[in-house]
Scaffold this active site. Sequence first.
Site, PDB file in Angstrom:
ATOM      1  N   GLU A 163      28.562  44.336  23.565  1.00 26.73           N
ATOM      2  CA  GLU A 163      29.053  45.041  24.751  1.00 26.73           C
ATOM      3  C   GLU A 163      28.547  46.495  24.728  1.00 26.73           C
ATOM      4  O   GLU A 163      28.099  46.990  23.685  1.00 26.73           O
ATOM      5  CB  GLU A 163      30.595  45.043  24.740  1.00 26.73           C
ATOM      6  CG  GLU A 163      31.238  43.658  24.768  1.00 26.73           C
ATOM      7  CD  GLU A 163      31.302  43.044  26.166  1.00 26.73           C
ATOM      8  OE1 GLU A 163      30.472  43.387  27.027  1.00 26.73           O
ATOM      9  OE2 GLU A 163      32.201  42.202  26.376  1.00 26.73           O
ATOM     10  N   ASP A 222      26.020  33.502  20.089  1.00 29.33           N
ATOM     11  CA  ASP A 222      27.375  34.033  19.948  1.00 29.33           C
ATOM     12  C   ASP A 222      28.417  32.955  20.225  1.00 29.33           C
ATOM     13  O   ASP A 222      28.086  31.886  20.759  1.00 29.33           O
ATOM     14  CB  ASP A 222      27.577  35.230  20.905  1.00 29.33           C
ATOM     15  CG  ASP A 222      27.177  34.921  22.338  1.00 29.33           C
ATOM     16  OD1 ASP A 222      26.883  33.763  22.646  1.00 29.33           O
ATOM     17  OD2 ASP A 222      27.166  35.851  23.157  1.00 29.33           O
ATOM     18  N   ASN A 234      27.313  44.026  32.730  1.00 33.87           N
ATOM     19  CA  ASN A 234      27.438  45.368  32.151  1.00 33.87           C
ATOM     20  C   ASN A 234      26.310  45.655  31.156  1.00 33.87           C
ATOM     21  O   ASN A 234      26.347  46.642  30.434  1.00 33.87           O
ATOM     22  CB  ASN A 234      28.805  45.538  31.462  1.00 33.87           C
ATOM     23  CG  ASN A 234      28.989  44.573  30.291  1.00 33.87           C
ATOM     24  OD1 ASN A 234      28.090  43.794  29.965  1.00 33.87           O
ATOM     25  ND2 ASN A 234      30.146  44.618  29.651  1.00 33.87           N
TER      26      ASN A 234
HETATM   27  C1  GLP Z   1      28.178  35.651  28.243  1.00 37.51           C
HETATM   28  C2  GLP Z   1      27.318  35.382  27.012  1.00 37.51           C
HETATM   29  C3  GLP Z   1      25.978  36.048  27.107  1.00 37.51           C
HETATM   30  C4  GLP Z   1      25.379  35.734  28.470  1.00 37.51           C
HETATM   31  C5  GLP Z   1      26.212  36.370  29.555  1.00 37.51           C
HETATM   32  C6  GLP Z   1      25.692  36.122  30.954  1.00 37.51           C
HETATM   33  O1  GLP Z   1      29.081  36.678  28.049  1.00 37.51           O
HETATM   34  N1  GLP Z   1      27.949  35.759  25.793  1.00 37.51           N
HETATM   35  O2  GLP Z   1      25.149  35.595  26.053  1.00 37.51           O
HETATM   36  O3  GLP Z   1      24.075  36.230  28.517  1.00 37.51           O
HETATM   37  O4  GLP Z   1      27.525  35.895  29.451  1.00 37.51           O
HETATM   38  O5  GLP Z   1      26.219  34.935  31.494  1.00 37.51           O
HETATM   39  P1  GLP Z   1      25.764  34.274  32.832  1.00 37.51           P
HETATM   40  O6  GLP Z   1      24.437  33.648  32.574  1.00 37.51           O
HETATM   41  O7  GLP Z   1      26.806  33.227  33.125  1.00 37.51           O
HETATM   42  O8  GLP Z   1      25.694  35.336  33.878  1.00 37.51           O
END
Ligand code: GLP
Length: 235
Positions: free
Chosen positions: A141, A65, A134
């Site tokens: 989402e 993404d 979440n």
């Molecule tokens: C972001 C990304 C996700 C990722 C998530 C968790 O929003 N788009 O792909 O899995 O955050 O991030 P973190 O590893 O920093 O907790």
Amino acid sequence: MIKITKFSDNCALLSSTILNIFDKNQKSVIALPTGKTPIDLYHNLITQTKAKTVNWNSLIIFILDVMYPQKVKDPLSYDAFIHKHLLNNINLPLNNFYILDSETKDPENECANYEKNINDAGGLDLAILGVGKNGHIAFNEPGSSFESVTRKVKLTDQTRITNGGIDKIPEYGLTMGIKTIMSAKKIFLLAKGKSKTEIVKNAVQGPISTDCPASILQTHPDCTFFLDEEAASQL
Ligand code: GLP
């Protein structure tokens, strides 16, 4: 059913597991995440790459993404992230790397093309995921349809805050859909720390519901969660 593997070694086990898959396959098409969680994994992959010969030529990488709209050169962009933490340190041919264009004027066409590129590459062999507090996977989402494919989505305020702050992070994202992710032959989800304990429990043992997008992984035939002690503590 989701398989659980616990680790306490900064992702060395996951990184060896991934490199073994690369070794066995002539060509692997993989989806990779951004976020804080996979940073240790990428560092490990780089270290292991230096220690033994990994043929990155046989890998095709699709990033899950991006935030949208955002300058590709923005230091907070996922393009900047993946170059810093992985691509600058491995010899991946440029043509084997795909990321959605966060500056595109035509997001619909960009997303449709991404789906086509994944299909033309032969489909995803492996999707490596993180998970949001979440329950979001990539930028799917809560409320995202399990039938969704790559598309433009609205980010929640919480997601924008976690990614760098409402003032710095755009309102939207371009993301592989849940159906796109579920089409991968194998899925690894990586989660670490107390902030993920509850959502990991919901994803693994809770009802399968769009309220927790990661819960759909319960229906995948080959999905493993790699968890540290804290993330696994309520299972
Ligand atoms: C972001 C990304 C996700 C990722 C998530 C968790 O929003 N788009 O792909 O899995 O955050 O991030 P973190 O590893 O920093 O907790």
